[in-house]
Scaffold this active site. Sequence first.
Site, PDB file in Angstrom:
ATOM      1  N   HIS A  78      -6.516  -4.027  28.938  1.00  0.00           N
ATOM      2  CA  HIS A  78      -6.752  -2.662  29.441  1.00  0.00           C
ATOM      3  C   HIS A  78      -5.912  -2.404  30.699  1.00  0.00           C
ATOM      4  O   HIS A  78      -6.264  -1.575  31.520  1.00  0.00           O
ATOM      5  CB  HIS A  78      -8.225  -2.417  29.793  1.00  0.00           C
ATOM      6  CG  HIS A  78      -9.206  -2.699  28.706  1.00  0.00           C
ATOM      7  ND1 HIS A  78      -9.878  -1.730  28.019  1.00  0.00           N
ATOM      8  CD2 HIS A  78      -9.656  -3.880  28.195  1.00  0.00           C
ATOM      9  CE1 HIS A  78     -10.701  -2.276  27.124  1.00  0.00           C
ATOM     10  NE2 HIS A  78     -10.584  -3.582  27.220  1.00  0.00           N
TER      11      HIS A  78
ATOM     12  N   SER B 274      21.043   6.640  39.427  1.00  0.00           N
ATOM     13  CA  SER B 274      20.721   8.059  39.434  1.00  0.00           C
ATOM     14  C   SER B 274      21.885   8.838  40.003  1.00  0.00           C
ATOM     15  O   SER B 274      22.569   8.386  40.914  1.00  0.00           O
ATOM     16  CB  SER B 274      19.474   8.273  40.297  1.00  0.00           C
ATOM     17  OG  SER B 274      19.405   9.592  40.767  1.00  0.00           O
TER      18      SER B 274
ATOM     19  N   LYS C   5      18.366   4.091  43.286  1.00  0.00           N
ATOM     20  CA  LYS C   5      17.739   3.883  41.980  1.00  0.00           C
ATOM     21  C   LYS C   5      18.417   2.815  41.138  1.00  0.00           C
ATOM     22  O   LYS C   5      19.635   2.735  41.067  1.00  0.00           O
ATOM     23  CB  LYS C   5      17.748   5.195  41.198  1.00  0.00           C
ATOM     24  CG  LYS C   5      16.639   6.133  41.584  1.00  0.00           C
ATOM     25  CD  LYS C   5      15.281   5.445  41.426  1.00  0.00           C
ATOM     26  CE  LYS C   5      14.266   6.373  40.852  1.00  0.00           C
ATOM     27  NZ  LYS C   5      14.098   6.310  39.461  1.00  0.00           N
TER      28      LYS C   5
ATOM     29  N   GLU D   7      13.639   1.647  28.471  1.00  0.00           N
ATOM     30  CA  GLU D   7      13.182   3.021  28.217  1.00  0.00           C
ATOM     31  C   GLU D   7      13.798   3.573  26.932  1.00  0.00           C
ATOM     32  O   GLU D   7      13.124   4.232  26.142  1.00  0.00           O
ATOM     33  CB  GLU D   7      13.556   3.924  29.383  1.00  0.00           C
ATOM     34  CG  GLU D   7      12.800   3.594  30.669  1.00  0.00           C
ATOM     35  CD  GLU D   7      13.339   4.413  31.826  1.00  0.00           C
ATOM     36  OE1 GLU D   7      12.747   5.459  32.138  1.00  0.00           O
ATOM     37  OE2 GLU D   7      14.385   4.005  32.406  1.00  0.00           O
TER      38      GLU D   7
END
Lengths: 459, 459, 459, 459
Positions: B156, B277, B283, B290
């Site tokens: 969880h 980025s 970044k 992803e």
Amino acid sequence: MSKLWGGRFSGDVDPLMAQLNQSIRFDARLWEADIRGSQAWTQALAAAGILSDEEGQAILVGLDQVYDEWANDDFHLQPADEDIHTAIERRLTELIGPVGGKLHTGRSRNDQVATDLRLYLLGASDSLKTHLSTLQRALLDQAEHYIDLIMPGYTHLQPAQPVRFSQWLLSFFWMLQRDCTRLEELRRRIDVLPLGAGALAGTPVPIDRQALAERLGFGQVSMNSMDAVSDRDFVAELLFWAALLGVHLSRLSEDMILFSNPSLGFISLSDAYTTGSSLMPQKKNPDAFELTRGKTGRLIGHLTGLLATLKGLPSTYNKDLQEDKEPLFDAIDTLEIILPVITGAILSLTPHPDRMTAALDDFMLATDLADWLVGEGIPFRQSHHIVGEVVRLAEEHACTLRDLDLSTLQSVHPAFKSEALAVWDFERSVEQRNTVGGVARAAVQQQIHSARALLGPGD
Amino acid sequence: MSKLWGGRFSGDVDPLMAQLNQSIRFDARLWEADIRGSQAWTQALAAAGILSDEEGQAILVGLDQVYDEWANDDFHLQPADEDIHTAIERRLTELIGPVGGKLHTGRSRNDQVATDLRLYLLGASDSLKTHLSTLQRALLDQAEHYIDLIMPGYTHLQPAQPVRFSQWLLSFFWMLQRDCTRLEELRRRIDVLPLGAGALAGTPVPIDRQALAERLGFGQVSMNSMDAVSDRDFVAELLFWAALLGVHLSRLSEDMILFSNPSLGFISLSDAYTTGSSLMPQKKNPDAFELTRGKTGRLIGHLTGLLATLKGLPSTYNKDLQEDKEPLFDAIDTLEIILPVITGAILSLTPHPDRMTAALDDFMLATDLADWLVGEGIPFRQSHHIVGEVVRLAEEHACTLRDLDLSTLQSVHPAFKSEALAVWDFERSVEQRNTVGGVARAAVQQQIHSARALLGPGD
Amino acid sequence: MSKLWGGRFSGDVDPLMAQLNQSIRFDARLWEADIRGSQAWTQALAAAGILSDEEGQAILVGLDQVYDEWANDDFHLQPADEDIHTAIERRLTELIGPVGGKLHTGRSRNDQVATDLRLYLLGASDSLKTHLSTLQRALLDQAEHYIDLIMPGYTHLQPAQPVRFSQWLLSFFWMLQRDCTRLEELRRRIDVLPLGAGALAGTPVPIDRQALAERLGFGQVSMNSMDAVSDRDFVAELLFWAALLGVHLSRLSEDMILFSNPSLGFISLSDAYTTGSSLMPQKKNPDAFELTRGKTGRLIGHLTGLLATLKGLPSTYNKDLQEDKEPLFDAIDTLEIILPVITGAILSLTPHPDRMTAALDDFMLATDLADWLVGEGIPFRQSHHIVGEVVRLAEEHACTLRDLDLSTLQSVHPAFKSEALAVWDFERSVEQRNTVGGVARAAVQQQIHSARALLGPGD
Amino acid sequence: MSKLWGGRFSGDVDPLMAQLNQSIRFDARLWEADIRGSQAWTQALAAAGILSDEEGQAILVGLDQVYDEWANDDFHLQPADEDIHTAIERRLTELIGPVGGKLHTGRSRNDQVATDLRLYLLGASDSLKTHLSTLQRALLDQAEHYIDLIMPGYTHLQPAQPVRFSQWLLSFFWMLQRDCTRLEELRRRIDVLPLGAGALAGTPVPIDRQALAERLGFGQVSMNSMDAVSDRDFVAELLFWAALLGVHLSRLSEDMILFSNPSLGFISLSDAYTTGSSLMPQKKNPDAFELTRGKTGRLIGHLTGLLATLKGLPSTYNKDLQEDKEPLFDAIDTLEIILPVITGAILSLTPHPDRMTAALDDFMLATDLADWLVGEGIPFRQSHHIVGEVVRLAEEHACTLRDLDLSTLQSVHPAFKSEALAVWDFERSVEQRNTVGGVARAAVQQQIHSARALLGPGD
């Protein structure tokens, strides 16, 4: 160095990783939207005092030049152009020097790509709407032309009641009309400017976002920067819209394929929308409709895929969102070709009244016989049962209903009189159904009238 | 005239219809399979006496020449080449004259395209299997290397019990092992020759289909001609396989993205598999993971789309089946790039033992404390409840479990003794779980051993 | 207090939250699997010395009693029984007192529920396999019975070539045979024991998991605890299997619905598998097949939904996994009713040879005419074109092919001789196709023979 | 005999077929809609002169009585009640005798069920809208309450820029606001009366359909009878709406689950919306959010399934359409419980400002540093690169950005001055972003103001 983000990185990107990451092969089609967005952003930066007039002018002139290169098919992609934004900024800087590096001030690719996509879609949705209306008009024209034709109406693909061919054609008009309304509604959710949302927190440049929206022709500005950079509702909506439109076209296609089977033979398709077989010389296949039906699977798949991708994400921008474009562009391209092809096939089909008539059988008038009994005061539920027995009798005698004479009918129920035999008339049956939306001639004419009013004048 | 089917048609095909119908832009990749299939068919026709030796030889030589043109990127498509079969037969006839027209004897594009697709997929599935094994090997190597690292195990996404980092890595090995088994199984259903099924009724040429299958390397021949031309189970199976493999890679990616967030910081990814980025200079984003996670949506969508397309069909060949190729090819291409990228990212990641340790908290040993009470004869359900109260006490005191001294524990239940305090040891906890599949070192080592045996020797 | 986990909680659960969380309304059907699993676990705990003989015996006796209550429909659920595991442990403890609290030692609901579900599915998959075989046998029996019937074979739903009705029936046998093989294969992935994986890290109790597996009839034990508690591949596989089987049944249904339309009229369905209309007394609708076709959408949806749910998860157990059961149970229930209904409908259908014959037209022999020309040495591509012109001629004359006399044929090409006219014979056409899988009588008989061998002796 | 259609049938329906065909187990919830529809139809028949006043009155009284039986849970289903329409007509006739058989005059179950479903959905959609607004209000209230909290904003789940906690909460307000608009729009497509379309051809009874619509509260009447009986666009739209709303709630859930992980620890959930573990005493799991995230898969599956079912159909009514109800009802039931649970969880969560602050790191201010350089006249693209090098320097020194002194910064680029050091301030960073939709306090307050205006006054 053409990447927009290299400063902090020491190692090189793995070549396969670079390939995985690249979106230029599908986002290049956003070039016009990207340049228009950058031009408006330049003006906004200038208005906010971030760019001098001279700098602003230089960038605008440079962007015009990049625009012309794209428009003239004279733009040369470089291997490091990972996306359309990189490509255009790279080229701009080649053309006008370091001042080009001022364009991206206060902006992120996150708000930029969302802006580009929405600009592109505003145009694409207008084009789709035109194709849709043209198909609707074709259905209306044919419905008007063939209003005399009566054909079997099926439910469960079993003969049900006679209907006008026009009613069948018009049923698709109304499906498409709902698609049209949905498109108009979802367009309002495309019509929102995200530019100024930055990466996720808004822009520190005191841009007038409302003025920016007006310059680009957007109706609204986004209200929350974190939502703005990750909102892809409008993509999901367009994919759902495409899938449901696909379902309608698939149902139309299913009917067309069926009606073209020679055992029914209600219509013939023009050679222009059929193909043959490499083996069987006699074949003339309804490919236009089979491909339309088949491609609806793809449209459903694109929707499912995007929803599954979006579902798994935390909020704001995640790279997964790059997956929005390919299904979207494919859905648009698919409909841009299917819609005119279906229009052409509808306009060029030949109905065969004799085959429609041949497929009308008296059993389709059984309800009319039951309705006649209702007129004699017999409750419908009982009259339905009586006529069911009449049908069984005819089947046992291997005859059709009108072959049963009055005395045979009366043997089932004494209420039958000779007037009952008037129901064996398909035209009469159709004309009985004259309420709004029914198949009687007047009702169909009224329907065509309403449809034309909705559609507006043609081109 | 290069179309294979024009004889009975009088009108021209509508240009948009022709475009809709064309499959050459995506089926061109079947060129090698198509030529191999045609060569084998030529030999079969010759063996059946349909072609003279001379004719057979002429066709084979011509096909070799067409093969070379494709292999050397020297084949020129013509506008009328609607599919790869048309293109190759057209070129063959240009090269060798009318005898080329004998190739298609007793064959239909329906059995031909099914054969081509299966031949292609036999190769593609072998390549995918290799990529899969390579990723499995990377996981095993890393699991072996990092067997000492203990990290928080979550259920969880809440701290549950300490586990070895290796156990986490290995959990993905076993998912991929199931993918591997599934691929081997479905490959047996690809490995069936449809050629000889004709359009739908079989071929009138007395071909030895078994010999034909052997020549092309197929394990079996199809048993029913009507099924053979419309069976796309193997495509659906491969798409399901790809989607489920995608789900596994997506779950791996989700973990990787999470573990890379600095609040956890369990791993760092190599620069080679991250990007930056355009706006935020600091970044370093886990794009590889992803994109993998995002592309799983596409894989699910392809499966859904094909099932929806197949579902709506009557039996035998319908043109809708042309829609099988694009999702299939895209799924293969997607995995051909994702699998090696993930492999590279796994091999180049850096775990951070200090951050794993920092995230281990005593609450994750609560079960061990309950288990200790069980050793004192207290039923587990009761000991669970007692430790629940201990946990609540610690939370109320805003301290961790080991901060509670013995007398405090005894205030909750008198069974606690000083030996109970030995449970505050993460290594001890892990070593307690030493049954097959558990996280103790010996169990993990045994697991690695079994895994290596399944995988076989490396290259 | 019947919850299994309350100790550390101070507040009450929100009532709607409790309702959302409850799974007892759908997992109650696991009662037998849950008790069997607990019995085996009790024996394993006793063998490991965790339970005394006396304790073990008490628990086993108690579980037997709970079993009888369920079997006799005498088990009373309590409002706090959030799932089947809670309900059974609660009742056990009511019956035998606190020693019941020892059952859950070293076990978690995470491995318990995975075990229950697999046990249940082993039984369910066997039942499905039996239903599948029964349907296959029905198809075989009908194929054998009706081997003389010749019907139009369609591709693109256009007349293609004549085929045997048996070939059409058998095409579905082979689809189902692949389903059967897939079921056997995926059953091996159900057949893996997760019990002993604990919450995610394995059990600290020195259980002999191999012995435990044997006691429960599992073929293998899971190899990695983190994978074991979250592996739902077998659920996804079963849902895919169900969806693809659904696609086959949907295609069968599509044909059945079409063949029942009176314009084709190839078959009549028994009254036992049709229904009528509340309005139209003559209606007899093929509901069995429409519902089967319709429910395939649901099967595709269940698969898509589960994949989307799984895709979004980090590794190990997450509560989202509770969503695995409802689609799974619904898919099983759906097939448990559809398969026997379809079997009954197949066995009770009446074919109409006269209507099949009426739908055979000479154009379906065009390929035979082209093949005849090939026998005269004309390359097939050319003969295809010649016959295409013959077809066009017949259409222009509004006649059928055999109405064209020899001189007319010769006006198209001089190679035609009177022997060519022998092709106007549907039986001859069918018998020409006598290779493996073809429609000639001998080939079909051989096919039936092979199919019977695969299916094995009936009951 | 309670079936509505038995007259022509001789054999009995197979019991499993009857079970497959029955919809009463899920369509019983339409009882109220069905009775209201029948009452209005009775009045319409009376107005058209088909029923005498006395007959109409008898039927209305009977229907009232049936209504009361349902309302008082006193209606007894019979085995032969295949659907709610059959059950109610059967009971009506029991109560008032044969005159009850007059109710179904000029009506078909095809138009009746479509009417019932739409009536039901008008109510259900209003209820969903209320739940949605309540959740939106909860988000607004919390956003207003916690406007001072600053937290890390992530993109790619990597630290990006600081944002207000309120901005994160509000981002979901706007997603839900789009859901709200979509619901209002699709409701207009539910709000169309199909009654009077008959089986497919319209009703022969001269009903005033406009008056009938008004009596039932519908805004429009359907315009084409063939479309009216098979239009399920509104069901597909509602399922898409539910799926997209699910996606939004899933993304919220993903964030909540993540923020509850103790390594981030930004929020704690109330005990009322969490559950524990049967094994691990310390566990407090975010089940409310996991179940919401998991159930989104089901919502996507329902949509996919219905689209696949619809796609495969010919036009007008086919029995497959019976499959529309279960996914629809399940989607509604799912949202009816999820929405209030999420609302409760949002209202009862506790944010932890200290943990949010702990997760803010200076790297999230790198863009601010780059922006500062832009103020010194350095083009952004260059300043981005400079700050990238600064970041790399800090990483090499294993320090944070503010640990780098001015001279170190100047070693990277001479433009740095001491004023640059003012950027190391998270509040300042947030306040910089003060355009519409940005994270500055004033912008957020304006956003809340606009949101409240859209939402209208509370209850």
